[in-house]
Design a protein around this motif. Sequence first.
Motif, PDB file in Angstrom:
ATOM      1  N   HIS A 261     -10.297  -5.272  80.350  1.00 26.25           N
ATOM      2  CA  HIS A 261     -11.378  -4.649  81.890  1.00 26.25           C
ATOM      3  C   HIS A 261     -10.511  -2.717  80.441  1.00 26.25           C
ATOM      4  O   HIS A 261     -12.075  -2.204  82.036  1.00 26.25           O
ATOM      5  CB  HIS A 261     -10.826  -5.100  82.926  1.00 26.25           C
ATOM      6  N   LYS A 262     -10.418  -2.671  80.152  1.00 27.76           N
ATOM      7  CA  LYS A 262     -10.595  -1.032  80.090  1.00 27.76           C
ATOM      8  C   LYS A 262     -11.597  -1.110  78.244  1.00 27.76           C
ATOM      9  O   LYS A 262     -12.461  -0.643  78.399  1.00 27.76           O
ATOM     10  CB  LYS A 262      -8.657  -0.232  78.973  1.00 27.76           C
TER      11      LYS A 262
ATOM     12  N   TYR B 230     -12.444  -6.373  85.826  1.00 25.62           N
ATOM     13  CA  TYR B 230     -11.041  -6.223  86.726  1.00 25.62           C
ATOM     14  C   TYR B 230     -10.939  -8.158  86.607  1.00 25.62           C
ATOM     15  O   TYR B 230     -11.585  -9.245  86.823  1.00 25.62           O
ATOM     16  CB  TYR B 230     -10.644  -6.107  87.612  1.00 25.62           C
ATOM     17  N   THR B 231     -10.052  -8.631  86.312  1.00 21.42           N
ATOM     18  CA  THR B 231      -8.784  -7.915  86.094  1.00 21.42           C
ATOM     19  C   THR B 231      -8.020  -9.246  84.577  1.00 21.42           C
ATOM     20  O   THR B 231      -8.400  -9.936  84.925  1.00 21.42           O
ATOM     21  CB  THR B 231      -6.930  -7.676  86.470  1.00 21.42           C
TER      22      THR B 231
ATOM     23  N   VAL C   7     -12.762   3.103  82.324  1.00 24.90           N
ATOM     24  CA  VAL C   7     -13.554   1.775  82.992  1.00 24.90           C
ATOM     25  C   VAL C   7     -14.896   1.403  82.398  1.00 24.90           C
ATOM     26  O   VAL C   7     -16.602   2.610  82.481  1.00 24.90           O
ATOM     27  CB  VAL C   7     -14.179   1.791  84.463  1.00 24.90           C
TER      28      VAL C   7
ATOM     29  N   VAL D  66     -20.422   1.749  87.198  1.00 26.05           N
ATOM     30  CA  VAL D  66     -20.377   2.309  85.573  1.00 26.05           C
ATOM     31  C   VAL D  66     -21.093   2.051  84.659  1.00 26.05           C
ATOM     32  O   VAL D  66     -21.000   1.911  83.818  1.00 26.05           O
ATOM     33  CB  VAL D  66     -18.732   1.305  85.073  1.00 26.05           C
TER      34      VAL D  66
ATOM     35  N   ASN E  96     -12.683   7.945  83.824  1.00 29.75           N
ATOM     36  CA  ASN E  96     -11.298   7.116  83.957  1.00 29.75           C
ATOM     37  C   ASN E  96     -11.728   6.156  82.301  1.00 29.75           C
ATOM     38  O   ASN E  96     -13.018   6.894  81.505  1.00 29.75           O
ATOM     39  CB  ASN E  96     -10.558   6.603  85.012  1.00 29.75           C
TER      40      ASN E  96
END
Length: 560
Positions: free
Chosen positions: A340-341, A347-348, A102, A92, A100
């Motif tokens: 976490h987005k 996460y999480t 992330v 990432v 996505n």
Amino acid sequence: MTDPSRNKDGFAYWRDGLFLRPDGRNADALVELIRCGLDEALSHQGAGPVYPRYDQEDRGLLVGDGRLPESPVASETVLRQLRRWLAGSVKVHHQLFAKNIVPPPSFVNLAALCTVSLFMPNGVTGEDAGETLSAELSCSRAMALLAGYDPDRAGGLFTFGGTATNLYAIKVGISKAQPDHTERGIDPGIVVVGSWPAHYSQKSACAWLGIGTQNYIATASLPDQTTNLKSLEVTCREVLERGHRLACIMGAGGTTSNMAVDDFAEIAAMRDQLVVEYGLDYTPHVHADTVIGWAYLCFIDYDLHRNPLGFSPPVVAKLSRLVERLKTVRHADSFGIDFHKTGFAPYTSSLIVMKDAQDFSRLRRDGGVMTPLFHDKDAYNPGTFTLETSRSAANMVASWLGLQALGKQGMQRLLGHALEAAEALRRHVEALAGRDMTAINSHSYGPDVFLRCYPPDDPVPDGEGDFSDTNLVRRINQYMSNLFAWLSSQPLPDVEQIAVSKTSAAFYTSAGEPVVALRLYSLNPYFSDSHARELVVRLLAGKRRFDAAHLDLGVNEGVR
């Protein structure tokens, strides 16, 4: 050789290399092991957006026969396996990672998570977790304030993901519609209403709660992915006309595609009118599924006219639309958050916030059937109403400290950068792609860029595409699926790799047909205009190789 852990002195030496001493004086051993793991992982990460893979033979050796070793293996030796376990994983932090939603987690969040985890506070009981649980209260209060809730009345709860925030909201809705369901079970006819673009976790929550997926009713959406509120009202009326009980209305608070946000003032007003018209003895729960969109609440008091951070006009326009819609979240009974987005956390780490904290009391279990865990009746004990009986408090502290380290302005800078990255991608697609592909979501609320690709010699529709021809939509959908599958399977050198996603429904046509597209989404603060151009160049090269390799073989005949 004798295992040193089997004699007294050897055990102490071995133990001190693995566990924190009571006085904490061996913390350097942990720091060194973290450094060892980082060195191993980073020195083999390669130059592409995906961690280098290994062949099947190496993977077989790695998995082995699953037997534990008889004797302890040295920590450094074990950590040297990291490069193999990471094989094929996304990176990432790479500039060309646009897959996505992330984000790269912040150092402050990671440091706090690791540190607090050493103490193992269980976030279900204040007796054991102590003041770490105050971080949950602080996060909840801060998020309530951002949304416009009364912070003295609202309350929040950390849970295991966005799915869980939806699950909690629906559970509260069931408790309102059928207060005795915990004892008797759920009656037939309990219904949840959402919309087509909603995340599948809403329907999954209905399955796990025993409502059944057939009792999750999805209403129509508009091209920008917001819910068609006329259709929503018609659906809710049909539910009530059939004598069913409407437990929960799920609104879009930033969809995974296009960051669409509904008008919750209108949804709540519609709900209140139905309560009066049908003489309901309960009030259906309205939940805002904002696990992605919540972060843009940080812009509600940003001066878009003065624009002190200097965002471009297209980004200011998007923020203006987002802010106007997000201001209505205060009319929802609850909303969800995934740190976490769009919170740059690992996460999480998810939070559900209730406008009225008393709604959590609807979930309270009978103390007589609970294990003797909650001895201190004066302590804050969320475990009396949480689904979880093991709930880390480390992510609560880490999330709160991480938010403080960024502040509102830091969040604004990071999210604004993501929106600028999307604009850069659009510019380069328009300049370079020609008839190969086009961006089809210029009206997106967020950083998503959806690309629709076309076979050679296939006429490219004008503008954002003519999606009125269902056969054409399906034909290009199949081409897009074939293209993505091929791109994902190609063993490319690092200098040619890309990491993008495919969406099976960038939006739905007026006929209800899903539109398949490639999805580019970057939350990386290192992603620049030049990286946007490079990503488009690599994607075009891959698309053209696919066309050249498959056209003569007739693979695309069914999609031309």
